[in-house]
Motif scaffolding. Sequence first.
Motif, PDB file in Angstrom:
ATOM      1  N   CYS A  70       0.856  -1.189   0.000  1.00  0.00           N
ATOM      2  CA  CYS A  70       0.000   0.000   0.000  1.00  0.00           C
ATOM      3  C   CYS A  70       0.886   1.231   0.000  1.00  0.00           C
ATOM      4  CB  CYS A  70      -0.903   0.045   1.231  1.00  0.00           C
ATOM      5  SG  CYS A  70      -1.887  -1.417   1.558  1.00  0.00           S
ATOM      6  N   LEU A  71       0.538   2.220  -0.786  1.00  0.00           N
ATOM      7  CA  LEU A  71       1.246   3.506  -0.821  1.00  0.00           C
ATOM      8  C   LEU A  71       2.751   3.332  -1.011  1.00  0.00           C
ATOM      9  CD1 LEU A  71      -0.626   5.474   2.025  1.00  0.00           C
ATOM     10  CD2 LEU A  71      -0.997   5.589  -0.453  1.00  0.00           C
ATOM     11  N   GLY A  72       3.141   2.356  -1.815  1.00  0.00           N
ATOM     12  CA  GLY A  72       4.547   2.154  -2.135  1.00  0.00           C
ATOM     13  C   GLY A  72       5.346   1.369  -1.117  1.00  0.00           C
ATOM     14  N   ARG A  73       4.733   0.908  -0.038  1.00  0.00           N
ATOM     15  CA  ARG A  73       5.442   0.122   0.969  1.00  0.00           C
ATOM     16  C   ARG A  73       4.807  -1.263   1.089  1.00  0.00           C
ATOM     17  NH1 ARG A  73       6.454   1.502   7.430  1.00  0.00           N
ATOM     18  NH2 ARG A  73       6.868  -0.658   8.052  1.00  0.00           N
ATOM     19  N   THR A  74       5.658  -2.265   1.359  1.00  0.00           N
ATOM     20  CA  THR A  74       5.190  -3.644   1.473  1.00  0.00           C
ATOM     21  C   THR A  74       5.336  -4.143   2.901  1.00  0.00           C
ATOM     22  OG1 THR A  74       5.800  -4.094  -0.825  1.00  0.00           O
ATOM     23  CG2 THR A  74       5.470  -5.999   0.609  1.00  0.00           C
ATOM     24  N   TRP A  75       4.258  -4.755   3.412  1.00  0.00           N
ATOM     25  CA  TRP A  75       4.268  -5.394   4.726  1.00  0.00           C
ATOM     26  C   TRP A  75       4.153  -6.913   4.531  1.00  0.00           C
ATOM     27  CZ3 TRP A  75       2.171  -0.676   3.870  1.00  0.00           C
ATOM     28  CH2 TRP A  75       2.433   0.353   4.787  1.00  0.00           C
ATOM     29  N   HIS A  76       5.025  -7.681   5.173  1.00  0.00           N
ATOM     30  CA  HIS A  76       4.974  -9.141   5.123  1.00  0.00           C
ATOM     31  C   HIS A  76       4.201  -9.619   6.351  1.00  0.00           C
ATOM     32  CE1 HIS A  76       7.772  -9.382   1.730  1.00  0.00           C
ATOM     33  NE2 HIS A  76       8.417  -8.368   2.308  1.00  0.00           N
ATOM     34  N   LEU A  77       2.986 -10.058   6.100  1.00  0.00           N
ATOM     35  CA  LEU A  77       2.049 -10.311   7.184  1.00  0.00           C
ATOM     36  C   LEU A  77       1.569 -11.760   7.184  1.00  0.00           C
ATOM     37  CD1 LEU A  77       0.050  -6.992   6.661  1.00  0.00           C
ATOM     38  CD2 LEU A  77       1.859  -7.405   8.331  1.00  0.00           C
ATOM     39  N   LEU A 118      -1.219   3.068   8.283  1.00  0.00           N
ATOM     40  CA  LEU A 118      -1.258   1.672   7.840  1.00  0.00           C
ATOM     41  C   LEU A 118      -0.392   0.794   8.733  1.00  0.00           C
ATOM     42  CD1 LEU A 118      -1.036   2.328   4.009  1.00  0.00           C
ATOM     43  CD2 LEU A 118      -2.897   1.055   5.120  1.00  0.00           C
ATOM     44  N   ASP A 119       0.802   1.274   9.067  1.00  0.00           N
ATOM     45  CA  ASP A 119       1.697   0.503   9.934  1.00  0.00           C
ATOM     46  C   ASP A 119       1.086   0.305  11.313  1.00  0.00           C
ATOM     47  OD1 ASP A 119       4.487  -0.677  10.072  1.00  0.00           O
ATOM     48  OD2 ASP A 119       4.582   0.692  11.777  1.00  0.00           O
ATOM     49  N   ALA A 120       0.454   1.347  11.844  1.00  0.00           N
ATOM     50  CA  ALA A 120      -0.171   1.236  13.160  1.00  0.00           C
ATOM     51  C   ALA A 120      -1.338   0.265  13.141  1.00  0.00           C
ATOM     52  CB  ALA A 120      -0.636   2.612  13.629  1.00  0.00           C
ATOM     53  N   LEU A 141      -8.294   6.245  11.952  1.00  0.00           N
ATOM     54  CA  LEU A 141      -9.721   5.997  11.769  1.00  0.00           C
ATOM     55  C   LEU A 141     -10.032   5.677  10.309  1.00  0.00           C
ATOM     56  CD1 LEU A 141     -12.693   6.045  12.732  1.00  0.00           C
ATOM     57  CD2 LEU A 141     -12.689   8.508  12.266  1.00  0.00           C
ATOM     58  N   ALA A 142      -9.461   6.447   9.396  1.00  0.00           N
ATOM     59  CA  ALA A 142      -9.698   6.216   7.973  1.00  0.00           C
ATOM     60  C   ALA A 142      -9.222   4.825   7.556  1.00  0.00           C
ATOM     61  CB  ALA A 142      -8.976   7.281   7.154  1.00  0.00           C
ATOM     62  N   THR A 143      -8.060   4.412   8.045  1.00  0.00           N
ATOM     63  CA  THR A 143      -7.512   3.094   7.714  1.00  0.00           C
ATOM     64  C   THR A 143      -8.363   1.991   8.332  1.00  0.00           C
ATOM     65  OG1 THR A 143      -5.318   4.113   7.739  1.00  0.00           O
ATOM     66  CG2 THR A 143      -5.413   1.720   7.700  1.00  0.00           C
ATOM     67  N   SER A 144      -8.809   2.199   9.568  1.00  0.00           N
ATOM     68  CA  SER A 144      -9.655   1.211  10.238  1.00  0.00           C
ATOM     69  C   SER A 144     -10.983   1.050   9.508  1.00  0.00           C
ATOM     70  CB  SER A 144      -9.911   1.643  11.688  1.00  0.00           C
ATOM     71  OG  SER A 144      -8.706   1.821  12.393  1.00  0.00           O
ATOM     72  N   ALA A 145     -11.517   2.162   9.013  1.00  0.00           N
ATOM     73  CA  ALA A 145     -12.770   2.099   8.261  1.00  0.00           C
ATOM     74  C   ALA A 145     -12.581   1.340   6.953  1.00  0.00           C
ATOM     75  CB  ALA A 145     -13.286   3.512   8.002  1.00  0.00           C
ATOM     76  N   LEU A 146     -11.450   1.570   6.286  1.00  0.00           N
ATOM     77  CA  LEU A 146     -11.167   0.859   5.033  1.00  0.00           C
ATOM     78  C   LEU A 146     -11.134  -0.650   5.255  1.00  0.00           C
ATOM     79  CD1 LEU A 146     -10.257   0.662   2.048  1.00  0.00           C
ATOM     80  CD2 LEU A 146      -7.907   0.986   2.870  1.00  0.00           C
ATOM     81  N   PHE A 147     -10.466  -1.076   6.315  1.00  0.00           N
ATOM     82  CA  PHE A 147     -10.310  -2.511   6.577  1.00  0.00           C
ATOM     83  C   PHE A 147     -11.401  -3.075   7.493  1.00  0.00           C
ATOM     84  CE2 PHE A 147      -5.656  -1.423   5.802  1.00  0.00           C
ATOM     85  CZ  PHE A 147      -5.707  -1.839   4.486  1.00  0.00           C
ATOM     86  N   GLN A 148     -12.392  -2.243   7.811  1.00  0.00           N
ATOM     87  CA  GLN A 148     -13.568  -2.686   8.572  1.00  0.00           C
ATOM     88  C   GLN A 148     -13.185  -3.324   9.906  1.00  0.00           C
ATOM     89  OE1 GLN A 148     -16.273  -4.926   5.916  1.00  0.00           O
ATOM     90  NE2 GLN A 148     -15.058  -4.104   4.222  1.00  0.00           N
ATOM     91  N   LEU A 149     -12.349  -2.603  10.649  1.00  0.00           N
ATOM     92  CA  LEU A 149     -11.930  -3.045  11.977  1.00  0.00           C
ATOM     93  C   LEU A 149     -12.776  -2.309  13.018  1.00  0.00           C
ATOM     94  CD1 LEU A 149      -8.084  -3.064  11.382  1.00  0.00           C
ATOM     95  CD2 LEU A 149      -9.440  -5.053  12.042  1.00  0.00           C
ATOM     96  N   ASN A 150     -13.913  -2.876  13.353  1.00  0.00           N
ATOM     97  CA  ASN A 150     -14.871  -2.190  14.219  1.00  0.00           C
ATOM     98  C   ASN A 150     -14.324  -1.902  15.607  1.00  0.00           C
ATOM     99  OD1 ASN A 150     -16.819  -2.138  12.196  1.00  0.00           O
ATOM    100  ND2 ASN A 150     -17.663  -4.120  12.778  1.00  0.00           N
TER     101      ASN A 150
END
Length: 501
Positions: A70-77, A118-120, A141-150
Motif C-alpha cells: 500500500c502507498l509504495g510500501r510492502t508489509w509481510h504479514l 497503515l503501519d499502526a 480511523l480512515a484506515t480502520s474504516a477501510l479494513f472494517q476493523l470495528n
Amino acid sequence: MGAYLSSFKSAIEGVGLSATGARKRKHSESSDELRCEEQPLKRKKLMTTAQYVYQVMFKEEHKSDVAVRCLGRTWHLHKVYLCQSAYFSSMFGGSWKESDRDFINIEIIDPNISIEALDAVFGSLYLDEITLNKNVIIPVLATSALFQLNSLIEKCSEVMIESIDPITVVAFYEAACQYGVKNVRDAAFEWLQVNFLNYYMKHLKLLNQVNLELMYKLISSPDLFVMQTEYAIYYLLKNWIYFQLHPGTETNPRSDLKAVIQNFYNNLSKSKPFLETRLGKKYEILFRALRLNYLLNHHRDIEIILKDNIIPHDWIYTPILQQWDAMLCFDESTYNGPAECDEKTFGESCMRCGRVLQSEGFQKWRWTGFNFGLDLVFIVDTRNLSIKRNHRPENERLLSLQVKRQFLARVTILTVNENSQVKRRQSSGIKALTLEKNEEVTLLQFDKDLSYPLLISINILTVSPRIPADKIHTKAQVTSGSSSDNPSHLNEVNLSHNDDE
C-alpha cells in the motif's frame, strides 16, 4: 541419698543444656529466615505473548504467508491475523481473485490514509492493546474504516470524543461524517452548538475551517447557544463569507481585520444585493435560514442590514408585515400571546439569546430591542434564575398595557470542562408563562452540580408562529440592537439593583 541427689542434679542440668541448645538452634534458624526475607527479590519482567507475537511475527516478519503493498510500501504479514479484519476475511475466504495469492496490492485513494497509519493498524492486529495519539487519530480511523476493523474504530472514537477542543472539533466532525462514526459526530456538533458563537467571535480566522454545509446546520439549529443575541449570527455569517472569498487573508489584529471585512461589504456594488450577484448566490441558503423577524426588532439592525446590502429588500417585507399585524393585535387587546406550542415549532420559531455568567452573585440584565411591549428582565440571585415583566410608568407608551401577557420560555444552562466540553446540562423545558405588570417568577433553580462559569441559553416566543418554517424563507429570525456594529455588546443591558424600580 547424696549420690541420688547428685545424679538428679546432673540430669536436670543436662536437660537444661539440651533445652538451651535447642532454643539457640531455633533462634539461629529464625534469624536465617529473616535474613533471607530481608534480601531484595530479583524481578524480571517477562515479554507478554502479545509483545512476543508483535516482535517476532510483525516486526521481524517471521513465517509471513502474504505480502500486502500500500502507498509504495510492502508489509509481510500473516493471513490468520489479517482475517480479524472483515475486509481481509472476505478477501481470503471468498471468491476474490486474491484469495489464494501471497501478494496483494491495495490501491489507496483516501488522502487521509498514510503509511504511518497503515503501519499502526497492521501492527494492532498482532497486539491486545494500542495507544493512539489525537494528532494521528484521523488517519488511523480512515484506515480502520477501510479494513472494517470495528473494535479499532470504537477505540478511535473514544479518543476523539475525549480530545474534542477548539482546534480539533471541525476536523473530527468532518471525519466522523465521512466514516460514519455517529457518536463522534454528535459530540463534535454539540461542542459547536455550545461554543460556536462564543469562541469563534473571538477567533474569526478559525471560521475558515467551517464549510457551507456545517455552517447551515449550525445557524439552523434550535439548540444553538447564541451569544449575545441572534444579531451575532448575522455578524458572524458576514465574516465567514469574507474568509470564504479570501482564503489567503493574512492574520491581522482583530480590530484591523474587522475594519477590512466591513470595508469589503461597503465597497460592493450597490446596484443589487450581494445575494443576487453571481458571487453571492451560493450563500443564499444561509441567509434564508436567519430568523429575520427578530433581526428587525431594533432600528440599528435595520440600518446595518440596509447599509450592507447583502439581503434582498423583498425578503424583509413578509416579517415586517407579521410584526406589524401582531403589534396591532396586542395594542387592541385582541391577543395576549401564545399559550402553548409543540417543541419542534417552538425550536424553529423562538428568539435565541444567551450569555456567560463568569461568577456567582446577584446579576440582572435584559436584551434590548422592541419585544411587542414586553420588557423582560432576567435575574440571577444565589442559585435561582428568574424572569420579570418590568413595567415602569414613565415608559408606558412603549409597553403593553394589557394586565396579563402570555409567552413561552425555555432556559438551558451548561457547565463545561477545560476543553469547553459539556460536563453538566440543565434545562427548564418549555414553560408557558402569564405575567402581570412587574410580576416576577422563577424559571430555574440551579442544580448543585453546576459550577461557574455558566453558559446560559434562553429561548423566548412572544408571538404565535403563523407560517411554517419550511414554507417561507423569511421566517428565520435574528435579534439585537446597539449603536455600533459590534456583536459582543449587542442587544444586552446589565442592570443595577435600581434599574427596574
